[in-house]
Write an enzyme that holds these catalytic residues in place. Structure first.
Site, PDB file in Angstrom:
ATOM      1  CB  THR A  97      -5.177   1.355 -10.759  1.00  0.00           C
ATOM      2  OG1 THR A  97      -4.883   1.837 -12.065  1.00  0.00           O
ATOM      3  CG2 THR A  97      -6.038   0.117 -10.871  1.00  0.00           C
ATOM      4  CB  VAL A 143      12.981  -8.559 -12.869  1.00  0.00           C
ATOM      5  CG1 VAL A 143      11.928  -9.572 -12.520  1.00  0.00           C
ATOM      6  CG2 VAL A 143      12.530  -7.167 -12.528  1.00  0.00           C
ATOM      7  CE  LYS A 169      20.448  -2.447  -9.233  1.00  0.00           C
ATOM      8  NZ  LYS A 169      21.126  -3.155  -8.121  1.00  0.00           N
ATOM      9  CE1 TYR A 222       6.747   3.734 -10.680  1.00  0.00           C
ATOM     10  CE2 TYR A 222       5.433   5.704 -11.045  1.00  0.00           C
ATOM     11  CZ  TYR A 222       5.551   4.330 -11.043  1.00  0.00           C
ATOM     12  OH  TYR A 222       4.482   3.548 -11.423  1.00  0.00           O
ATOM     13  CG  PHE A 245      -2.741  -3.191  -6.637  1.00  0.00           C
ATOM     14  CD1 PHE A 245      -3.945  -3.843  -6.412  1.00  0.00           C
ATOM     15  CD2 PHE A 245      -2.768  -1.925  -7.217  1.00  0.00           C
ATOM     16  CE1 PHE A 245      -5.157  -3.248  -6.763  1.00  0.00           C
ATOM     17  CE2 PHE A 245      -3.962  -1.324  -7.570  1.00  0.00           C
ATOM     18  CZ  PHE A 245      -5.153  -1.987  -7.353  1.00  0.00           C
ATOM     19  CG  ASN A 272      12.444  -7.939  -5.467  1.00  0.00           C
ATOM     20  OD1 ASN A 272      11.292  -7.507  -5.409  1.00  0.00           O
ATOM     21  ND2 ASN A 272      13.498  -7.154  -5.585  1.00  0.00           N
TER      22      ASN A 272
END
Ligand code: UDP
Length: 319
Positions: A185, A67, A101, A155, A21, A42
Site C-alpha cells: 500500500t 500495546v 512481540k 514479521y 501510516f 508507542n
C-alpha cells in the site's frame, strides 16, 4: 414543553498503531464516519505528525503506550482495530523483537480487550504470511512459503501467530473477529526513509539521484492506494465474515516497470541503478481479490498514475 434532546450514540473504536501510516488514515476514516476513536501508539515507527491534525478533536483520544502491555480502558468499546507493528522490511530488521512481540503479545492484549468489552476485533495481517509464494496470484486458501529463520521471519511469523490467535479467540471465546491480509500500500504519511520501495523511489526521483532497484528488478508487487485499502478494511469489519480476506490492488508491476513509472510521473532525470537483492525477497506478489469483490462489493478505484501523483505531492515537501 422543552424540545426532546436527541442522543446519537457514537460507536467507540480502539485503533492500535494510530500514529502509523495505515492507523492514522483508518482513524481519519472512522472519525469521518461518526466513530469516537481511542488511538494507541508507542511511536517506535509511528509519528506524532500523522495525528497532529486531530489535536482538539473531542472524538479523538490518544494514549501513548506499548500495546504489548496490559490495555486498560474504563469505558465501553465497540471495535478494536489492531494495526500496531513495524511494517517495512528495514524496520523489522531494526526491531525484530518488538515486531515479534507486538504481533504475538500485542495481538493477545488487543484480543483480550475486545473479549472484555464484547467488541468486534480486526487484525491487520499481511501478504507476507504467503512468504515467497508458490501460488500466483495469492488466494486466501494458500498456506504460504515462509522461511521462519530468515530476516523477514520475525514479521511473517508474528503475523501468522496473530492470525492463529485471532481464530482461537473466535472459536474459544466467540469473539467476533476479522482478518485482513494487506498487500503493498502507498500514499501520504509513509515515512520518507522507511526503506520501502515507494518512498525510496519517489525521493530518489525527486532529487534526480539513481533509482536503486534491488536484484534484476523482475520481482513483482501490486500497489494499492491507501484510501482504497482503508475503505476495503472498513467494509470487512462491518461484514459478518470471519475468515481472512485479501485487500490490495491486483495490478502487478515489476520493480523496473515501477521505477520507470515513477521517473515518468516525477519527470525525473534519474537513471536505474541495480543493487543486491535482499535475502528472501518475494519474487512475485499479487492478490486474488475475488473474495473482497464478492463479499464486500469492494475493489480498488484509484489508478496508479493518480495515486502516485498524490504520493509525489506529499513527498515533495519532505525531500
Ligand atoms: N526495492 C527496490 N529498491 C528499494 C527498495 C525496495 O528495488 O530501494 C524492492 C524490494 O526488493 C522488493 C520491492 O521493491 O522486491 C518491494 O519492497 P518493499 O520494501 O517496499 O516491501 P515488500 O513488498 O518487500 O515487503
Amino acid at each position: 414543553m422543552p424540545n426532546k434532546i436527541k442522543t446519537v450514540r457514537r460507536p467507540t473504536s480502539v485503533v492500535t498503531g494510530a500514529a502509523g501510516f495505515l492507523g492514522s488514515h483508518l482513524t481519519d476514516l472512522l472519525l469521518a464516519r461518526g466513530h469516537r476513536v481511542i488511538g494507541i501508539d508507542n511511536f517506535i515507527t509511528g509519528s506524532v505528525d500523522n495525528i497532529a491534525h486531530l489535536a482538539g478533536n473531542r472524538n479523538f483520544k490518544f494514549i501513548q503506550q506499548d500495546v504489548t502491555e496490559f490495555l486498560f480502558l474504563n469505558e465501553p468499546v465497540n471495535y478494536v482495530w489492531h494495526f500496531a507493528s513495524p511494517a517495512s522490511p528495514v524496520d523489522y530488521l531494526e526491531f525484530p523483537i518488538q515486531t515479534l512481540k507486538v504481533g504475538s503479545l500485542g495481538t493477545h492484549k488487543a484480543l483480550g480487550l475486545a473479549k472484555e468489552k464484547g467488541a468486534r476485533f480486526l487484525i491487520a495481517s499481511t501478504s507476507e504470511i504467503y512468504g515467497d509464494p508458490l501460488v500466483h496470484p495469492q488466494t486466501e486458501e494458500y498456506w504460504g512459503n515462509v522461511n521462519t529463520i530468515g530476516p523477514r521471519g520475525c514479521y511473517d511469523e508474528a503475523k501468522r501467530f496473530a492470525e492463529a490467535m485471532t481464530m482461537a479467540y473466535h472459536r474459544e471465546h466467540k469473539v467476533a473477529t476479522r482478518i485482513v491480509r494487506i498487500f503493498n500500500t502507498y500514499g501520504p504519511r509513509m515515512r520518507l526513509h522507511d526503506g520501502r520501495v515507494v518512498p525510496a523511489f519517489i525521493s530518489q526521483a525527486l532529487t534526480n539521484k539513481p533509482i536503486t532497484v534491488f536484484g534484476d528488478g523482475k520481482q513483482t508487487r501490486s500497489f494499492c492506494y491507501v484510501s482504497d485499502l482503508i475503505e476495503g478494511i472498513y467494509r470487512l469489519m462491518m461484514s459478518n465474515y470471519s475468515l481472512p480476506v485479501n485487500i490490495g490492488n491486483p495490478v502487478e508491476l515489476t520493480m523496473v516497470q515501477f521505477a520507470e513509472a515513477i521517473i515518468k510521473a516525477t519527470k525525473s532525470r534519474s537513471k536505474i541503478m541495480f543493487k543486491p537483492l535482499p535475502q528472501d525477497d518475494p519474487k512475485q506478489r499479487k492478490p486474488d481479490i475475488t473474495k473482497a469483490r464478492k463479499l464486500l462489493k469492494w475493489e480498488p478505484k484509484v489508478k496508479l498514475a493518480d495515486g502516485l501523483a498524490k504520493a509525489i505531492n506529499y513527498f515533495h515537501g519532505k525531500v
